[in-house]
Design an enzyme around this catalytic site. Structure first.
Site, PDB file in Angstrom:
ATOM      1  CG  HIS A 266      -2.203   0.474   0.631  1.00 30.57           C
ATOM      2  ND1 HIS A 266      -2.468   2.455   0.841  1.00 30.57           N
ATOM      3  CD2 HIS A 266      -3.329   0.557   0.620  1.00 30.57           C
ATOM      4  CE1 HIS A 266      -3.609   2.592   0.807  1.00 30.57           C
ATOM      5  NE2 HIS A 266      -4.402   1.728   0.796  1.00 30.57           N
ATOM      6  CG  ASP A 322      -8.314  -4.306  -2.369  1.00 27.81           C
ATOM      7  OD1 ASP A 322      -9.321  -4.494  -2.593  1.00 27.81           O
ATOM      8  OD2 ASP A 322      -8.101  -4.260  -3.065  1.00 27.81           O
TER       9      ASP A 322
HETATM   10  N1  COA Z   1       4.182  -7.524  -4.426  1.00 26.29           N
HETATM   11  C1  COA Z   1       4.929  -8.168  -4.137  1.00 26.29           C
HETATM   12  N2  COA Z   1       6.195  -6.986  -4.123  1.00 26.29           N
HETATM   13  C2  COA Z   1       5.566  -5.838  -4.156  1.00 26.29           C
HETATM   14  C3  COA Z   1       3.870  -5.839  -3.767  1.00 26.29           C
HETATM   15  C4  COA Z   1       3.402  -6.487  -4.291  1.00 26.29           C
HETATM   16  N3  COA Z   1       2.189  -6.815  -4.122  1.00 26.29           N
HETATM   17  N4  COA Z   1       3.941  -4.418  -3.354  1.00 26.29           N
HETATM   18  C5  COA Z   1       4.732  -3.488  -3.411  1.00 26.29           C
HETATM   19  N5  COA Z   1       6.041  -4.944  -3.512  1.00 26.29           N
HETATM   20  C6  COA Z   1       7.354  -3.658  -3.353  1.00 26.29           C
HETATM   21  C7  COA Z   1       7.775  -3.246  -5.231  1.00 26.29           C
HETATM   22  O1  COA Z   1       8.454  -4.633  -5.822  1.00 26.29           O
HETATM   23  C8  COA Z   1       9.036  -2.694  -4.873  1.00 26.29           C
HETATM   24  O2  COA Z   1       9.997  -3.193  -4.717  1.00 26.29           O
HETATM   25  P1  COA Z   1      11.413  -2.432  -4.733  1.00 26.29           P
HETATM   26  O3  COA Z   1      11.620  -1.495  -3.757  1.00 26.29           O
HETATM   27  O4  COA Z   1      12.195  -3.884  -4.318  1.00 26.29           O
HETATM   28  O5  COA Z   1      11.893  -2.259  -6.470  1.00 26.29           O
HETATM   29  C9  COA Z   1       8.438  -2.560  -3.580  1.00 26.29           C
HETATM   30  O6  COA Z   1       7.312  -2.872  -2.489  1.00 26.29           O
HETATM   31  C10 COA Z   1       7.376  -0.191  -3.268  1.00 26.29           C
HETATM   32  O7  COA Z   1       6.223  -0.626  -4.121  1.00 26.29           O
HETATM   33  P2  COA Z   1       5.862   0.234  -4.942  1.00 26.29           P
HETATM   34  O8  COA Z   1       5.404  -0.443  -6.262  1.00 26.29           O
HETATM   35  O9  COA Z   1       6.759   1.538  -5.581  1.00 26.29           O
HETATM   36  O10 COA Z   1       5.010   0.786  -4.255  1.00 26.29           O
HETATM   37  P3  COA Z   1       3.588   1.843  -4.748  1.00 26.29           P
HETATM   38  O11 COA Z   1       3.180   2.489  -3.400  1.00 26.29           O
HETATM   39  O12 COA Z   1       4.107   2.435  -5.612  1.00 26.29           O
HETATM   40  O13 COA Z   1       2.161  -0.008  -5.004  1.00 26.29           O
HETATM   41  C11 COA Z   1       0.321  -0.371  -4.801  1.00 26.29           C
HETATM   42  C12 COA Z   1       1.410   0.411  -4.071  1.00 26.29           C
HETATM   43  C13 COA Z   1      -0.808  -1.396  -3.807  1.00 26.29           C
HETATM   44  C14 COA Z   1      -0.491   0.352  -6.198  1.00 26.29           C
HETATM   45  C15 COA Z   1       1.011  -1.748  -4.415  1.00 26.29           C
HETATM   46  O14 COA Z   1       1.895  -2.386  -3.613  1.00 26.29           O
HETATM   47  C16 COA Z   1       0.492  -3.020  -5.534  1.00 26.29           C
HETATM   48  O15 COA Z   1       0.631  -3.148  -6.883  1.00 26.29           O
HETATM   49  N6  COA Z   1       0.413  -3.927  -4.690  1.00 26.29           N
HETATM   50  C17 COA Z   1      -1.008  -5.249  -5.193  1.00 26.29           C
HETATM   51  C18 COA Z   1      -2.008  -4.526  -6.105  1.00 26.29           C
HETATM   52  C19 COA Z   1      -3.545  -4.482  -4.798  1.00 26.29           C
HETATM   53  O16 COA Z   1      -3.303  -5.395  -3.809  1.00 26.29           O
HETATM   54  N7  COA Z   1      -3.341  -3.508  -4.977  1.00 26.29           N
HETATM   55  C20 COA Z   1      -4.908  -2.619  -3.448  1.00 26.29           C
HETATM   56  C21 COA Z   1      -4.031  -1.425  -2.942  1.00 26.29           C
HETATM   57  S1  COA Z   1      -5.549  -1.440  -1.208  1.00 26.29           S
END
Ligand code: COA
Length: 385
Positions: A266, A322
């Site tokens: 998140h 979720d």
């Molecule tokens: N699974 C595996 N790794 C994850 C992850 C996940 N669900 N969410 C974040 N990470 C990792 C990223 O790969 C990144 O790693 P790195 O620094 O080695 O590259 C790090 O954690 C930071 O993630 P980032 O994508 O920059 O975070 P964000 O704030 O841009 O994205 C979300 C937040 C919610 C979009 C992201 O966590 C995600 O896509 N989650 C899955 C979808 C989901 O459940 N969405 C509902 C949100 S309520």
């Protein structure tokens, strides 16, 4: 020039007094009330009024609001006809976005949105919010019947919002236990500060578009798998894993391929999302209600969360809302592709609270950009290219 931050991470886009998150401590509060307390003691209608008005209602105010919602559960028959022509295999979020936009033609109301910067007519804003919130559940449930080849189930005025929603979805007298779970899920999903869909609602609202356009924009934004669409993916993912024994190997392979684990991570929370344990608790209660045995899906989810925490906690990636909501809906017999629409039904409360806040102090959103394209150049006629 100010610094460009992808995804506007950390950039305040508005001032709001509707909800607040402490992402380090795992706290979420609506209007100052902790989500745990609202989940335990409140219901969807009361929480919605709290979000819209800023105060917990007294019993008379709540009774009036519930009645207003009940008076607006029904929709005109043309909307049913319109849905009949939609492809039955279409995604419910696309149906919902189109149908909510169409409500604007059937139940118009733009009298406050005249082009002056402010809308201070709270009756107008309240009435429009009621018209939309009341009908969100009706549209989702109608679609469930229509795509199955049946006529929609008429809403019942003697039922509360969650009970009536389940009744219209299934056509059966709602089990009070399941209705209570649904009610709590609606409370948990009703609001979450300025996330992507709420931001879309604010941007649309700031142009003085109709509230139907505001909610339709927010629904489109919620539908993506990085936002509300994640709950569907969680269940698909758990089915693919199949059993708790397969979790570790499956997870290691996914992480090695840099794939996402759905329902984890998140932007705001660096600890476990406070809604996840509440949903997990509901899932445990539901398992007991069904005879005491956890479903393989739930056992797999628990094992995956433990394994993911060992590997991802260092990045601040934990289960989000979720993660368990999809499993819960699945165990309640709700079709997978309706999970995000249920999320939207509930989130309409938060979106409309933000719409109201935006209208009270409006300025059209018009950010700037960092241009990285070609400098000014001469047009080349087609025969010379
Ligand atoms: N699974 C595996 N790794 C994850 C992850 C996940 N669900 N969410 C974040 N990470 C990792 C990223 O790969 C990144 O790693 P790195 O620094 O080695 O590259 C790090 O954690 C930071 O993630 P980032 O994508 O920059 O975070 P964000 O704030 O841009 O994205 C979300 C937040 C919610 C979009 C992201 O966590 C995600 O896509 N989650 C899955 C979808 C989901 O459940 N969405 C509902 C949100 S309520």
């Amino acid at each position: 020039m100010s610094e460009y931050l992808p995804g506007l991470e950390g950039v305040p886009a508005t001032k709001s007094n509707i909800s607040d998150i402490d992402g380090e401590k795992g706290i979420l509060a609506y209007r100052g009330y902790a989500i745990e307390e609202l989940a335990e003691h409140s219901g969807f209608e009361e929480t919605t009024l709290l979000l819209l008005d800023g105060q917990l209602p007294n019993s008379q105010e709540l009774a009036i609001f519930k009645q207003q919602l009940r008076d607006n559960y029904r929709v005109k028959f043309q909307i049913r006809e319109m849905m009949r022509y939609m492809p039955p295999n279409g995604h419910p979020m696309e149906m919902l976005q189109s149908s909510v936009a169409s409500l604007g033609m059937f139940y118009p109301g733009n009298e406050c949105l005249t082009g002056s910067d402010l809308c201070e007519d709270l009756n107008y804003v309240h009435n429009m919010s009621v018209k939309i919130i009341a009908r969100m559940a009706t549209l989702v449930a109608m679609w469930e019947q229509i795509r199955g080849g049946y006529d929609p189930v008429e809403p019942r005025n003697d039922l509360n919002y969650a009970e009536n929603f389940l009744y219209m979805l299934t056509g059966k007298e709602p089990d009070p236990f399941l209705a209570k779970i649904m009610d709590t899920c609606l409370v948990l999903h009703a609001e979450h500060t300025i996330n992507a869909s709420t931001f879309a609602a604010l941007v649309t609202g700031s142009t003085l578009a109709s509230p139907y356009g505001v909610i339709a924009a927010a629904i489109g934004t919620l539908s993506g798998p990085l936002h509300g669409g994640a709950n569907e993916r969680v269940v698909e993912m758990l089915k693919e894993i199949g059993s708790p024994e397969r979790v570790e190997d499956w997870l290691d392979e996914k992480l090695a391929n840099k794939e996402k684990i759905w329902g984890m991570g998140h932007r705001e929370y660096k600890v476990r999302d406070p809604r996840a344990p509440i949903l997990q608790g509901l899932m445990e209660k539901l398992a007991k209600h069904k005879g005491g045995k956890n479903s393989p899906l739930f056992d797999t989810a628990v094992a995956l969360e433990v394994a993911a925490e060992e590997r991802l906690a260092k990045k601040g990636v934990y289960a989000n809302v979720d993660y368990y909501s999809g499993i819960l809906y699945s165990e309640m017999g709700i079709p997978l592709d309706q999970f995000t629409s249920i999320f939207a039904v509930s989130r309409a409360a938060g979106w409309l609270a933000h719409w109201r806040e935006q209208l009270a102090d409006n300025r059209i959103f018009r950010p700037t950009q960092v241009y990285v394209g070609e400098p000014l150049r001469e047009f080349v006629s087609i025969d010379k290219r």
